[in-house]
Motif scaffolding. Sequence first.
Motif, mmCIF file in Angstrom:
data_model
loop_
_atom_site.group_PDB
_atom_site.id
_atom_site.type_symbol
_atom_site.label_atom_id
_atom_site.label_comp_id
_atom_site.label_asym_id
_atom_site.label_seq_id
_atom_site.Cartn_x
_atom_site.Cartn_y
_atom_site.Cartn_z
ATOM 1 N N LEU A 71 0.787 -1.263 -0.125
ATOM 2 C CA LEU A 71 0.202 0.091 -0.047
ATOM 3 C C LEU A 71 0.849 1.090 -0.059
ATOM 4 O O LEU A 71 2.262 1.120 0.643
ATOM 5 N N PRO A 72 0.411 2.528 -0.608
ATOM 6 C CA PRO A 72 0.992 3.652 -0.492
ATOM 7 C C PRO A 72 1.045 3.912 1.163
ATOM 8 O O PRO A 72 0.219 3.772 1.901
ATOM 9 N N ILE A 73 2.173 4.912 1.522
ATOM 10 C CA ILE A 73 2.287 5.104 2.949
ATOM 11 C C ILE A 73 2.009 6.362 3.121
ATOM 12 O O ILE A 73 2.702 7.421 2.202
ATOM 13 N N LEU A 74 1.435 6.875 3.845
ATOM 14 C CA LEU A 74 1.198 8.594 4.135
ATOM 15 C C LEU A 74 1.468 8.737 5.857
ATOM 16 O O LEU A 74 0.769 8.267 6.661
ATOM 17 N N ARG A 162 5.962 4.657 -2.893
ATOM 18 C CA ARG A 162 4.911 5.517 -2.865
ATOM 19 C C ARG A 162 4.676 5.916 -1.440
ATOM 20 O O ARG A 162 3.587 5.842 -0.665
ATOM 21 N N LEU A 163 5.657 6.843 -0.883
ATOM 22 C CA LEU A 163 5.703 7.361 0.344
ATOM 23 C C LEU A 163 5.122 8.997 0.205
ATOM 24 O O LEU A 163 5.610 9.587 -0.575
ATOM 25 N N VAL A 191 15.067 6.828 1.072
ATOM 26 C CA VAL A 191 13.795 6.897 0.673
ATOM 27 C C VAL A 191 13.481 7.928 0.282
ATOM 28 O O VAL A 191 14.038 9.301 0.851
ATOM 29 N N LYS A 192 12.634 8.237 -1.022
ATOM 30 C CA LYS A 192 12.265 9.590 -1.413
ATOM 31 C C LYS A 192 10.565 9.814 -1.118
ATOM 32 O O LYS A 192 9.855 8.773 -1.220
ATOM 33 N N ILE A 323 -3.124 10.349 -3.884
ATOM 34 C CA ILE A 323 -2.131 9.288 -3.129
ATOM 35 C C ILE A 323 -2.215 7.996 -4.143
ATOM 36 O O ILE A 323 -1.394 7.337 -4.200
ATOM 37 N N SER A 324 -3.427 7.730 -4.542
ATOM 38 C CA SER A 324 -3.429 6.329 -5.125
ATOM 39 C C SER A 324 -3.097 6.241 -6.639
ATOM 40 O O SER A 324 -2.955 5.171 -7.049
#
Length: 325
Positions: A71-74, A162-163, A191-192, A323-324
């Motif tokens: 999953l993307p991370i927020l 996907r941060l 990490v970017k 985000i997605s």
Amino acid sequence: MASATKEVLIDLSPVIKQYTDGTVERLFGSPHVPPSREDPITGVSSKDITISSAVSARLYLPKLTHPSQKLPILVYYHGGGFCLESAFSFLDHRYINHLSSAAGALVISVEYRLAPEHPLPAAYEDSWDALKWVCSHVHDQNISETNFEKDEWITEHGDFNRLFIGGDSAGGNIAHNIAMRAGSESLPGNVKILGAILSHPYFWGSNPIGNEPKENIEQSLLYRIRLFVHPSATGGIDNPLINPIVDGAPSLSGLGCSKLLICLGEKDELTGRALVYAENVKKNGWKGEVEEVVVEGEGHCFHVFDIETEKAKDLIKKMASFISQ
């Protein structure tokens, strides 16, 4: 009743009061609520974790389509003028449940230390430490800097390609400053940050913009709150941490992310300066993509306070799409 007999040192009603004996009375905010194994409305699961002796967080995991789903991370920073509210408060818990569900994202909602007990830059340092802790999950070994073990939700489901970072009000300000720091300092594992969401960001300054007060500027509540939470700031209200468009501030070309979403309310006093900020980002040579959303007829953080309105739902959908995609 006891507070009525004490001498007030600083009165920032209806937000906060500080008394001469050092005690603090917070006049606004929502009660803390526990995490939920599975939220009955969104199906999102949440839990609380400790990051360091100063920092904790609430993690949110949406329903998975398969056990090994990435999953993307927020990494999210709550609002409250740097002196109110919490990652564990009712309003933030309800809001992040909806955002995590809509975006299909693993969310780490950071509990940073509050002023005046912990004046700025404490919240900035805590927020950076939380982001570093999250990024440290890309390593195989446990995280020696904090002496706390990894979290299995992040290890098993976090996609570090996907941060995202984000926040509302004071949290939007924090997200900007974290993005600036990420532009000059490396995160663990190199990490970017892919994107940042600045929702109704708390930017301010001595020269009024947009709907900001034009008279008795130093008596305005937002002006006074900022000096209250960061009394040691060089330049006062025009310190670049609160006024990133002031002359002499670091170039906004240094933002350490690839895309930026700025969410605003038409009636919010903070909107005018945020729009000028967006234009300055575009003009300063930043290589990323900037998008602004101004919701007609709405005020400050309306989508957090009243999440069931159509405009609030639409804004959350917009953030989720950011985000997605």
